[in-house]
Write a protein that holds these residues in place. Structure first.
Motif, PDB file in Angstrom:
ATOM      1  N   ASN A   1       0.802  -1.235   0.000  1.00 36.37           N
ATOM      2  CA  ASN A   1       0.000   0.000   0.000  1.00 36.37           C
ATOM      3  C   ASN A   1       0.833   1.282   0.000  1.00 36.37           C
ATOM      4  O   ASN A   1       0.501   2.257   0.674  1.00 36.37           O
ATOM      5  N   GLU A   2       1.944   1.245  -0.754  1.00 33.82           N
ATOM      6  CA  GLU A   2       2.781   2.454  -0.844  1.00 33.82           C
ATOM      7  C   GLU A   2       2.288   3.339  -2.004  1.00 33.82           C
ATOM      8  O   GLU A   2       1.531   2.869  -2.850  1.00 33.82           O
ATOM      9  N   ASN A   3       2.735   4.589  -2.033  1.00 31.99           N
ATOM     10  CA  ASN A   3       2.448   5.456  -3.179  1.00 31.99           C
ATOM     11  C   ASN A   3       3.736   5.601  -3.990  1.00 31.99           C
ATOM     12  O   ASN A   3       4.619   6.375  -3.620  1.00 31.99           O
ATOM     13  N   PRO A   4       3.854   4.883  -5.115  1.00 35.75           N
ATOM     14  CA  PRO A   4       5.113   4.897  -5.863  1.00 35.75           C
ATOM     15  C   PRO A   4       5.403   6.221  -6.552  1.00 35.75           C
ATOM     16  O   PRO A   4       6.484   6.408  -7.094  1.00 35.75           O
ATOM     17  N   TYR A   5       4.434   7.171  -6.540  1.00 33.76           N
ATOM     18  CA  TYR A   5       4.689   8.477  -7.158  1.00 33.76           C
ATOM     19  C   TYR A   5       5.391   9.428  -6.193  1.00 33.76           C
ATOM     20  O   TYR A   5       5.826  10.501  -6.584  1.00 33.76           O
ATOM     21  N   GLY A   6       5.491   9.029  -4.956  1.00 32.47           N
ATOM     22  CA  GLY A   6       6.198   9.847  -3.981  1.00 32.47           C
ATOM     23  C   GLY A   6       7.654   9.478  -3.931  1.00 32.47           C
ATOM     24  O   GLY A   6       8.074   8.539  -4.591  1.00 32.47           O
ATOM     25  N   PRO A   7       8.469  10.187  -3.146  1.00 29.81           N
ATOM     26  CA  PRO A   7       8.149  11.463  -2.521  1.00 29.81           C
ATOM     27  C   PRO A   7       7.882  12.550  -3.567  1.00 29.81           C
ATOM     28  O   PRO A   7       8.353  12.454  -4.698  1.00 29.81           O
TER      29      PRO A   7
ATOM     30  N   ASN B   1     -10.277   2.935   9.670  1.00 28.28           N
ATOM     31  CA  ASN B   1     -11.292   3.456   8.738  1.00 28.28           C
ATOM     32  C   ASN B   1     -10.687   4.471   7.768  1.00 28.28           C
ATOM     33  O   ASN B   1     -10.262   5.526   8.205  1.00 28.28           O
ATOM     34  N   PRO B   2     -10.686   4.154   6.455  1.00 28.05           N
ATOM     35  CA  PRO B   2     -11.063   2.903   5.829  1.00 28.05           C
ATOM     36  C   PRO B   2     -10.225   1.743   6.382  1.00 28.05           C
ATOM     37  O   PRO B   2      -9.083   1.940   6.786  1.00 28.05           O
ATOM     38  N   ASN B   3     -10.831   0.558   6.316  1.00 23.72           N
ATOM     39  CA  ASN B   3     -10.165  -0.582   6.928  1.00 23.72           C
ATOM     40  C   ASN B   3      -9.104  -1.174   5.998  1.00 23.72           C
ATOM     41  O   ASN B   3      -9.233  -1.133   4.783  1.00 23.72           O
ATOM     42  N   ASN B   4      -8.059  -1.697   6.599  1.00 21.58           N
ATOM     43  CA  ASN B   4      -7.031  -2.452   5.892  1.00 21.58           C
ATOM     44  C   ASN B   4      -7.068  -3.856   6.480  1.00 21.58           C
ATOM     45  O   ASN B   4      -6.960  -3.974   7.695  1.00 21.58           O
ATOM     46  N   PRO B   5      -7.261  -4.905   5.707  1.00 24.85           N
ATOM     47  CA  PRO B   5      -7.113  -5.026   4.256  1.00 24.85           C
ATOM     48  C   PRO B   5      -8.400  -4.940   3.448  1.00 24.85           C
ATOM     49  O   PRO B   5      -8.343  -5.113   2.228  1.00 24.85           O
TER      50      PRO B   5
ATOM     51  N   THR C   1     -12.108   2.350  -1.093  1.00 27.16           N
ATOM     52  CA  THR C   1     -11.879   3.797  -1.220  1.00 27.16           C
ATOM     53  C   THR C   1     -10.415   4.088  -0.894  1.00 27.16           C
ATOM     54  O   THR C   1     -10.069   5.172  -0.427  1.00 27.16           O
ATOM     55  N   THR C   2      -9.567   3.112  -1.125  1.00 28.62           N
ATOM     56  CA  THR C   2      -8.167   3.221  -0.705  1.00 28.62           C
ATOM     57  C   THR C   2      -7.227   2.930  -1.877  1.00 28.62           C
ATOM     58  O   THR C   2      -7.663   2.860  -3.025  1.00 28.62           O
ATOM     59  N   ASN C   3      -5.943   2.711  -1.561  1.00 27.58           N
ATOM     60  CA  ASN C   3      -4.989   2.350  -2.608  1.00 27.58           C
ATOM     61  C   ASN C   3      -4.727   0.839  -2.622  1.00 27.58           C
ATOM     62  O   ASN C   3      -3.619   0.391  -2.890  1.00 27.58           O
ATOM     63  N   PHE C   4      -5.742   0.069  -2.299  1.00 27.97           N
ATOM     64  CA  PHE C   4      -5.652  -1.387  -2.399  1.00 27.97           C
ATOM     65  C   PHE C   4      -7.048  -1.966  -2.575  1.00 27.97           C
ATOM     66  O   PHE C   4      -8.054  -1.296  -2.290  1.00 27.97           O
ATOM     67  N   VAL C   5      -7.080  -3.200  -3.060  1.00 25.22           N
ATOM     68  CA  VAL C   5      -8.362  -3.859  -3.321  1.00 25.22           C
ATOM     69  C   VAL C   5      -8.289  -5.260  -2.713  1.00 25.22           C
ATOM     70  O   VAL C   5      -7.265  -5.948  -2.832  1.00 25.22           O
ATOM     71  N   PHE C   6      -9.359  -5.652  -2.031  1.00 24.78           N
ATOM     72  CA  PHE C   6      -9.415  -6.984  -1.420  1.00 24.78           C
ATOM     73  C   PHE C   6     -10.247  -7.868  -2.359  1.00 24.78           C
ATOM     74  O   PHE C   6     -11.438  -7.625  -2.559  1.00 24.78           O
ATOM     75  N   VAL C   7      -9.570  -8.866  -2.917  1.00 22.84           N
ATOM     76  CA  VAL C   7     -10.177  -9.673  -3.978  1.00 22.84           C
ATOM     77  C   VAL C   7     -10.580 -11.040  -3.444  1.00 22.84           C
ATOM     78  O   VAL C   7      -9.778 -11.732  -2.802  1.00 22.84           O
TER      79      VAL C   7
ATOM     80  N   TRP D   1      -8.915 -14.793   0.238  1.00 26.37           N
ATOM     81  CA  TRP D   1      -8.916 -13.357  -0.040  1.00 26.37           C
ATOM     82  C   TRP D   1      -7.500 -12.873  -0.303  1.00 26.37           C
ATOM     83  O   TRP D   1      -6.573 -13.222   0.423  1.00 26.37           O
ATOM     84  N   SER D   2      -7.364 -12.051  -1.312  1.00 28.21           N
ATOM     85  CA  SER D   2      -6.041 -11.564  -1.698  1.00 28.21           C
ATOM     86  C   SER D   2      -6.054 -10.038  -1.798  1.00 28.21           C
ATOM     87  O   SER D   2      -6.906  -9.467  -2.483  1.00 28.21           O
ATOM     88  N   ARG D   3      -5.100  -9.395  -1.115  1.00 31.16           N
ATOM     89  CA  ARG D   3      -5.037  -7.928  -1.191  1.00 31.16           C
ATOM     90  C   ARG D   3      -3.999  -7.494  -2.216  1.00 31.16           C
ATOM     91  O   ARG D   3      -2.864  -7.953  -2.192  1.00 31.16           O
ATOM     92  N   VAL D   4      -4.407  -6.603  -3.095  1.00 33.96           N
ATOM     93  CA  VAL D   4      -3.473  -6.071  -4.093  1.00 33.96           C
ATOM     94  C   VAL D   4      -3.483  -4.545  -3.995  1.00 33.96           C
ATOM     95  O   VAL D   4      -4.539  -3.925  -3.947  1.00 33.96           O
ATOM     96  N   SER D   5      -2.285  -3.956  -3.941  1.00 34.53           N
ATOM     97  CA  SER D   5      -2.184  -2.493  -3.837  1.00 34.53           C
ATOM     98  C   SER D   5      -2.171  -1.881  -5.229  1.00 34.53           C
ATOM     99  O   SER D   5      -1.827  -2.537  -6.204  1.00 34.53           O
TER     100      SER D   5
END
Ligand SMILES: Cc1ncc(COP(=O)(O)O)c(C=O)c1O
Length: 397
Positions: A70-76, A192-196, A334-340, A371-375
């Motif tokens: 769940n990192e933001n690769p466009y940063g810093p 909130n939002p919850n992870n994962p 509503t986050t930078n990951f999806v729980f599949v 369940w699999s989480r993908v960022s």
């Protein structure tokens, strides 16, 4: 299962085409398949895209889609990079700019700086808080949430973490939570939002819950992904802190700010509570020059934050579409990951096979074995995920 190739153009066109449509389109079928992270293919002139290409060597190795943290690769952000470069020249001195960062956070949240406790990632103050509260009672959390600090912080204490029973839709049931509070509960912890899961609780319901329950027991709302929600202001519980409720809000520079490796995060709570929690950690001494400078430089950088959010949403839509096209379902994120939901397939086998395709996703959480989480990484990363998906599903079926 037929392999379905997703091209860069099919997803970068602006309107999101379904994978099926992309394949059916005679124009798109002639577009060469994506070459991953090949700098020469990058024709975007935006500063961020340029920089993300020139930084290729500093991120994951070429061709690796890192979608597991769940990192933001466009940063810093460019501003943060400049500030951090300057700050390391002050590396022989202890950091003093924490005061400024506290003031900035306080101003934005309309509280005084003594409401803020900054640490090395939000993990630090969260762990201090868990250590403090589990001397006297247990932490009550959902069955599935970001539990790392409640587990770590409660080690060596008498009390630890108690979880709610599983909920069938993986949401956090606040009515259940209320029922499970006992005289031994010293903290309610909600992500909130919850992870994962990526799910967000209705702000009205959560506010009512926090107001009521915080009269009996301290309530922690971990808002690491708040900035990624459609209406961050509406979703935050900071106004309750302002009004004097026994509520703690946690935030981090590790997610949308793209500073996960620089380790800066904070909690917002009543000053008397901040003072007590602070006594369990090293406070400002746990921070470093570069991290604090990066946080200051990016905190109000609306251009960078807007850009990141747009890219994250774009990447999330690609993941969601690929999941759907391959006959799977995911929770609404509503986050930078999806729980599949992998149906009857095993998430660990899926993770291993994905890794062979150079796509890194999270493995199994607790006993949620399907369940699999993908960022959301960069656009090319999620296209790599989408392209690998049918092959991997076929292999492990
Ligand atoms: C919900 C949540 N809270 C807190 C953290 C900790 O982040 P950091 O210590 O980098 O601020 C994470 C990390 O993934 C998270 O998902």
């Amino acid at each position: 299962m037929n392999e379905k190739k997703i091209t860069r153009r099919s997803f970068l066109k602006g309107t999101l085409l379904t994978v099926g449509a992309a394949i059916a389109s005679p124009v798109l079928s002639q577009v060469a398949p994506l070459t991953l992270r090949d700098p020469s293919q990058n024709t975007k002139s935006s500063e961020f895209m340029q920089r993300s290409v020139s930084r290729v060597n500093y991120g994951p190795s070429y061709g690796i889609a890192k979608l597991n943290a769940n990192e933001n690769p466009y940063g810093p952000s460019p501003e943060a990079l400049n500030a951090m470069n300057k700050a390391i020249q002050k590396g022989s001195y202890y950091v003093t700019a924490v005061t400024k960062l506290k003031e900035m956070i306080a101003e934005k949240n309309n509280v005084t700086p003594d409401h803020i406790l900054i640490g090395s990632g939000s993990s630090a103050p969260l762990q201090w808080l868990a250590t403090k509260v589990t001397r006297k009672g247990h932490i009550l959390g959902p069955d599935l949430f970001w539990d790392t600090t409640s587990i770590m912080g409660s080690k060596n204490n008498q009390f630890t973490l108690e979880r709610l029973p599983k909920s069938s839709d993986l949401s956090i049931n606040l009515d259940d939570m209320e029922k499970f509070v006992t005289p031994n509960t010293s903290l309610i912890q909600i992500t909130n939002p919850n992870n994962p899961t990526g799910l967000t609780i209705s702000p009205t319901k959560l506010k009512e819950f926090c107001k009521k329950l915080s009269k009996k027991v301290l309530v922690l709302v971990d808002e690491a992904y708040n900035e990624l929600t459609p209406q961050p202001e509406k979703n935050t519980m900071v106004p309750l802190v302002r009004k004097g409720f026994d509520v703690v809000v946690a935030r981090t520079f590790s997610k949308i700010y793209g500073l996960a490796g620089m380790r800066v995060g904070y909690i917002i709570a009543k000053p008397e509570l901040i003072e007590k929690i602070a006594s369990f950690g090293l406070g400002d001494y746990s921070l470093n020059q570069a991290g604090v400078a990066g946080a200051i430089a990016s905190y109000n950088d609306e251009v960078f934050l807007k850009f990141s959010k747009q890219k994250i949403i774009e990447a999330r839509e690609i993941i969601e579409e690929a999941v759907k096209v391959n006959g799977l379902q995911s929770l609404s994120s509503t986050t930078n990951f999806v729980f599949v939901n992998l149906g009857d397939l095993n998430a660990e086998s899926f993770r291993k096979e994905m890794a062979k395709e150079n796509v890194l996703v999270r493995g199994i959480y607790r006993d949620y074995s399907h369940w699999s989480r993908v960022s959301t990484g960069k656009i090319e990363d999620v296209i790599q995920y989408a392209n690998a998906l049918p092959r991997v599903l076929e292999k492990i079926a």
